[in-house]
Design an enzyme around this catalytic site. Structure first.
Site, short mmCIF file in Angstrom:
data_model
loop_
_atom_site.label_atom_id
_atom_site.label_comp_id
_atom_site.label_asym_id
_atom_site.label_seq_id
_atom_site.Cartn_x
_atom_site.Cartn_y
_atom_site.Cartn_z
N LYS A 124 0.83 -1.19 0.00
CA LYS A 124 0.00 0.00 0.00
C LYS A 124 0.88 1.25 0.00
O LYS A 124 0.65 2.17 -0.79
CB LYS A 124 -0.90 -0.02 1.24
CG LYS A 124 -2.08 0.89 1.16
CD LYS A 124 -2.92 0.78 2.43
CE LYS A 124 -3.70 -0.52 2.50
NZ LYS A 124 -4.26 -0.77 3.83
N ARG A 135 -3.07 3.24 8.39
CA ARG A 135 -3.44 2.09 7.58
C ARG A 135 -2.34 1.03 7.57
O ARG A 135 -1.18 1.33 7.37
CB ARG A 135 -3.70 2.53 6.14
CG ARG A 135 -4.47 3.82 6.02
CD ARG A 135 -4.51 4.31 4.58
NE ARG A 135 -5.23 3.43 3.70
CZ ARG A 135 -5.27 3.57 2.38
NH1 ARG A 135 -4.61 4.56 1.79
NH2 ARG A 135 -5.95 2.72 1.64
N GLY A 138 -8.13 -7.15 4.28
CA GLY A 138 -8.97 -7.13 5.47
C GLY A 138 -8.45 -7.90 6.67
O GLY A 138 -9.13 -8.01 7.68
N MET A 165 -5.69 -7.23 8.46
CA MET A 165 -5.12 -6.36 9.49
C MET A 165 -6.00 -5.12 9.63
O MET A 165 -7.04 -5.03 9.00
CB MET A 165 -3.69 -6.00 9.12
CG MET A 165 -2.78 -7.20 9.13
SD MET A 165 -1.10 -6.78 8.73
CE MET A 165 -1.23 -6.33 7.03
N ARG A 174 -3.30 -1.48 -6.50
CA ARG A 174 -2.43 -2.65 -6.41
C ARG A 174 -2.79 -3.59 -7.56
O ARG A 174 -3.86 -3.47 -8.14
CB ARG A 174 -2.62 -3.37 -5.08
CG ARG A 174 -4.04 -3.85 -4.87
CD ARG A 174 -4.24 -4.45 -3.48
NE ARG A 174 -5.67 -4.59 -3.20
CZ ARG A 174 -6.19 -4.65 -1.99
NH1 ARG A 174 -5.41 -4.60 -0.94
NH2 ARG A 174 -7.48 -4.78 -1.82
N HIS A 187 -15.83 -8.63 0.85
CA HIS A 187 -14.80 -9.49 1.44
C HIS A 187 -14.87 -10.90 0.88
O HIS A 187 -13.88 -11.47 0.45
CB HIS A 187 -14.98 -9.52 2.96
CG HIS A 187 -14.04 -10.47 3.65
ND1 HIS A 187 -14.40 -11.75 3.97
CD2 HIS A 187 -12.75 -10.33 4.02
CE1 HIS A 187 -13.38 -12.36 4.53
NE2 HIS A 187 -12.37 -11.52 4.56
N SER A 192 13.29 -43.61 -12.74
CA SER A 192 12.13 -42.78 -12.45
C SER A 192 12.04 -42.68 -10.94
O SER A 192 11.96 -43.69 -10.24
CB SER A 192 10.87 -43.40 -13.03
OG SER A 192 9.76 -42.64 -12.64
N CYS A 197 7.95 -39.81 -10.94
CA CYS A 197 6.56 -40.25 -11.11
C CYS A 197 5.79 -40.17 -9.79
O CYS A 197 4.65 -40.58 -9.71
CB CYS A 197 6.50 -41.65 -11.67
SG CYS A 197 7.28 -42.87 -10.61
N TYR A 203 12.00 -35.35 -17.63
CA TYR A 203 10.55 -35.11 -17.60
C TYR A 203 10.02 -35.25 -16.18
O TYR A 203 10.69 -35.78 -15.30
CB TYR A 203 9.82 -36.09 -18.53
CG TYR A 203 9.85 -37.52 -18.04
CD1 TYR A 203 8.87 -38.00 -17.15
CD2 TYR A 203 10.86 -38.41 -18.43
CE1 TYR A 203 8.91 -39.30 -16.68
CE2 TYR A 203 10.89 -39.71 -17.97
CZ TYR A 203 9.92 -40.15 -17.10
OH TYR A 203 9.95 -41.43 -16.62
#
Ligand code: ADP
Ligand code: MG
Ligand code: MG
Length: 912
Positions: free
Chosen positions: A26, A96, A105, A107, A340, A457, A794, A861, A881
């Site tokens: 902020k 703030r 919301g 804090m 933001r 909210h 694997s 895997c 992979y």
């Protein structure tokens, strides 16, 4: 001395937008906006570091920092020609909270600071608007009382609501100046009663107390919970932003609102927002009055609307990302209070990333980095089956806040949601949610509220979690204490939803139904998603993503999600099928090789058909098939069941006998002879520690004919499909080896059968591979030796984690909560690779293995193969992979692309 306090306003700022770490999101946004000449009320930011110093210093801000605060305040006062606490030149402030990552919301923030009995009177006189002055004062006492003095909000609400009832008004704005004055008097009495002291009149003292309370709000239980959920570190602290107040509650030429530059639920490029006239701060999001859509502002205050649109457009261009903003209009003049990067749903994240790239705002590379791989989950989840909905009663339509199909049982409180979710999926239904509901929202399949808009909210938090959400379903009247919600239907009739009733809703269309709807598979081929994934694949390059799939249906789904092969087919899953288990049991019960082979012969064609299906689905891509892995007793009935039934048998009537015959899959006449046999074999097979017992390659070594049958089924299937023109790349994987000799033994069988079957079919040249799963530490430690036999590795990281940590996955769940709370493990090691331990072993094994066999193919895997940070680890460890469940394939593709671009920069460029 080090700088702890940063001023902003009037076209300049000490800090800037990049300083989120120091100023919080902020504060950084306010600084950046000030520099860009956006109208922002001036003020200063006390840095996040001070929050930590405050705690370290016994909940007190160190003196030298107090000096910096005092200087910044003096500067602000002289800039505005006003003075805190001075009735002649009233300066009012807000304090703030605001951390590096947005925690909506969670804090606290305090508004109208600086009001006391004297300044309130002066404000009333000066503005000639006593109602406004008293409204500000009562709001301040209320917020300060709750946040700084720890007085329960309910006490304030009680006073406020009884006054409202006494005055017979519906809206807060209908209260007169005298009503508010009476409320203030009651509030002050309440403060005296609760704290034993008068409400503080000294404005400077108010400021210090508010600032410290904002720091303390970092440790609000809801804030702590939110950080845990979002993996935000606990030690970064919040900044405290002290800012001159502007007033949206000065009458009908004033107002306050919030908005987004694009729709945060869908990503569509539309200006989205809501506002209220004659309102302050959180009024819009709190759902006290229903806000107006931003489009109305264009009619009501065209000039302000135009300016707001221009400013937010330029903010989006400046930040090159969708903005979530707050504004206030004071007597026709616009002020920006926050901007933001907006939180968004998965579908919105993808759409915004693709469209911003097409608009030329960001590069393709940035576009790929913008989406959190986990968020793709929301695009891959089921949607409603329209036909199943037709039979349900539609009870309401609200506002679409976060998309997705949600089905669950109704609960009306967050605590109940937590309990009930252990038994069945739940839908949390609330009048509106508050940050205190966060734990309930976390466990719910969907969130439904009766009031509030897209920026309420519930909406903001649900989108952040990727949870379906509908808000503002005004037909609902929720009585959480009674555990019911009354719905007023379109025809005026009423209907009651009780706790436990099934409810379904669609977060994209905002429709709500009573009943349990069916859901359908998602469409991975939608154009925006397909474009996005194709971009990701450009960066991923040669690093493969395969799927774990045991049956053809899953293999086909995996291909649709972009899997490039199967990384793990667990053959035993095929044996558990209804029609096979009798043969499997016969095989296990066999006393000698001959009868075992006879039973295996019955299984062979079935396995062959399964493998052929997989090969067909994976035409041109490799398929890794693992030989039988689990302990044999898993295929047999439970010992306790058998003992009970055996005891009952002599007294059983024909119905009971038929049930037993079905259960044990043997004719009624044979029960008497066979049940004791079965019990005996079950007892023989009993193991003290099955996980470390007679399983994996150990089975194939003691019963080579099992491996032989499986190899035959595999290669006969290969021949079958290869003759039809399918390109087959079979890879046979031997599980649970710890010693190269185990592998050599099994490989010899596989190669013998393969060469025989392929030779007979004239397919001698067809290339196949034999390799092993690395899931025992000894296999990793001796990987150089293992690689003399193995053509591929694997990593079976589920078992490798269990065996390396000496920790059983199923038993860990019993104490995992303590381990997590005490932060013994950074993450659940069965979800996120333990890089410091298991990961080291993996890196070592890759190196050792490739030392022996440079072209050794290496993959993973275990379930970690679909978890983004683990995928990035595998990429860095040099694997070829990853393989994961079909639904996670796109997530792994994106995570791998981001790893290729550079994992760290991807993480930091996203909105948390
Ligand atoms: P949060 O982080 O929960 O959004 P904020 O600090 O943004 O909390 O503040 C809560 C509300 O108060 C917001 O609606 C904001 O716009 C409003 N607000 C904060 N500071 C001021 C101010 N100086 N003047 C007017 N409104 C303010
Ligand atoms: Mg805010
Ligand atoms: Mg295993």
């Amino acid at each position: 001395m080090k700088k702890y306090v940063y001023s902003f306003g009037g076209g300049t700022a000490d800090g800037d937008g990049k300083m989120k770490e120091v100023l919080g999101g902020k504060g950084a946004g306010l600084a950046e906006m000030s520099r860009a000449g956006v109208p922002v009320p001036p003020g200063f930011t006390v840095s996040t570091e001070v929050c930590n110093l405050y705690f370290e210093n016994g909940n007190k801000v160190p003196a030298e920092i107090e000096t910096q605060v005092a200087e910044a305040l003096k500067k602000l006062e002289s800039q505005l020609g006003k003075k805190l606490g001075d009735p002649e030149n009233i300066l009012l402030l807000s304090v703030r909270s605001g951390a590096k990552f947005s925690m909506p919301g969670m804090m606290n923030t305090i508004l109208n600071l600086g009001l006391n009995d004297a300044t309130t009177e002066a404000l009333a006189n000066k503005t000639n608007n006593p109602r406004f002055a008293y409204d500000c004062y009562r709001r301040f006492i209320q917020m300060f009382g709750e946040v700084a003095l720890d007085i329960d909000m309910e006490h304030f609400d009680h006073i406020f609501d009884s006054r409202k009832a006494g005055a017979k008004v519906k809206l807060d704005t209908d209260l007169t100046a005298d009503d508010l004055k009476a409320i203030i008097a009651d509030y002050k009495k309440l403060v005296k009663k609760e704290t034993g002291k008068e409400f503080p009149q000294d404005a400077l003292e108010q400021l210090k107390m508010s600032r410290d309370a904002v720091f303390r709000s970092w440790n609000n239980p809801k804030a702590v919970y939110y950080r845990k959920m979002e993996k935000i570190p606990d030690n970064i602290g919040t900044a405290a932003n002290v800012q001159a107040m502007v007033f949206g509650n000065m009458g009908d030429t004033s107002g306050t609102g919030v908005g987004f530059t694009r729709d945060p639920a869908t990503g569509e490029k539309v200006f989205y927002g809501e506002y209220l006239l004659n309102a302050q701060g959180e009024d819009v999001v709190a759902g006290i009055r229903t806000p107006h859509p931003i489009a109305d502002l264009e009619k009501e205050m065209p000039a302000v609307f135009k300016q707001l649109k221009e400013i937010t457009d330029s903010l989006e261009k400046h930040y090159r990302d969708m903005q979530d903003f707050e504004f206030t209009i004071e007597d026709g003049k616009l002020y920006m209070l926050q901007t933001r990067n907006g939180k968004r749903t998965g579908p919105a994240a993808v759409r915004v990333a693709v469209e911003m790239c097409k608009e030329g705002l960001i590069s393709k590379q940035e576009s790929v980095q913008r989406v959190d791989p986990q968020q793709l989950d929301q695009l891959l989840h089921p949607v409603f089956d329209r036909a199943s909905i037709k039979n349900l009663q539609k009870i309401a339509t609200g506002i679409a806040a976060s998309p997705g199909a949600a089905v669950g049982r109704a609960v009306f409180s967050a605590d109940r949601a937590v309990d009930a979710s252990k038994k069945s999926p739940v839908i949390l239904i609330r009048k509106e949610t508050t940050p205190d509901d966060i734990h309930g929202m976390d466990v719910a399949r969907g969130i439904l509220t009766a009031v509030g808009g897209k920026s309420s909210h519930a909406a903001v938090v649900a989108r952040g979690m990727g949870r379906p959400c509908v808000v503002g379903a005004s037909a609902l009247h929720v009585e959480d204490r009674k555990g019911i919600a009354t719905v007023t239907l379109a025809d005026g009739k009423k209907l009651v939803i009780k706790e436990g009733d099934w409810v379904s809703f669609d977060g994209a269309t905002a429709e709500v139904w009573l009943g349990q709807a069916k859901t359908n598979e998602p469409d991975p081929k939608s154009p925006v998603f397909a474009t996005f994934m194709s971009w990701a694949d450009e960066f991923r390059g040669g690093f493969g993503v395969r799927a774990n799939a045991d049956i053809p249906r899953d293999a086909i789904a995996a291909r649709n999600f972009g899997a490039e092969g199967i990384g793990l087919c667990r053959t035993e899953h095929m044996f558990f099928a209804e029609d096979r288990i009798p043969h499997m049991q016969a095989m296990i019960l066999a006393r000698d090789e001959k009868s075992r082979r006879k039973a295996l012969l019955k299984l062979l064609p079935m396995q062959r058909a399964d493998f052929a299906g997989l090969f067909k689905a994976m035409n041109g891509f490799p398929v890794v098939i693992r030989t039988l892995d689990p302990p044999l007793h898993e295929f047999l009935p439970k010992r306790e069941d058998l003992m009970v039934d055996l005891a009952k048998l002599p007294y059983a009537d024909i119905k009971a006998k038929k049930e037993m015959s079905a259960k044990y899959r043997m004719p009624v006449g044979e029960l008497k002879k066979n049940l004791p046999e079965l019990l005996k074999r079950v007892e023989e097979l009993h193991e003290f520690n099955p996980m470390l017992g007679h399983r994996g390659c150990r089975l194939g070594i003691t019963y080579p004919e099992i491996t032989e049958m499986q190899a035959r089924a595999i290669f006969e299937a290969v021949v079958q499909v290869a003759k039809k023109g399918v390109k087959v790349i079979p890879e046979v994987m031997i599980p649970l080896i710890g010693n190269v000799k185990e592998l050599a033994h099994q490989k010899e069988i596989v190669v013998r059968v393969a060469d025989e079957v392929l030779g007979k079919a004239g397919l001698k040249k067809l290339k196949y591979y034999v390799g092993t799963m690395i899931e025992i530490p000894r296999a990793a430690i001796t990987a150089d030796q293992v690689a003399t036999e193995a053509e591929f590795f694997s990593f079976g990281t589920n078992d490798l984690t269990q065996t390396t940590m000496g920790l059983s996955r199923d038993d860990y769940t019993k104490f995992s909560k303590e381990y997590q709370d005490k932060k013994i493990f950074p993450d659940d090691p069965f979800a996120v690779i333990d890089q410091g331990g298991v990961g080291k072993l993996i890196e070592m094994a890759v190196k050792l293995g490739r030392g022996t066999r440079p072209d050794l193919e290496v993959g993973i895997c275990g379930e970690h193969g679909g978890e983004p940070s683990s995928v990035q680890f595998c990429y860095r460890a040099g694997m070829n992979y990853v393989s994961c469940s079909p639904y996670r394939v796109p997530i792994a593709r994106l995570a791998a692309a981001q790893a290729a671009i550079s994992g760290d920069s991807a993480e930091s460029s996203r909105t948390k």
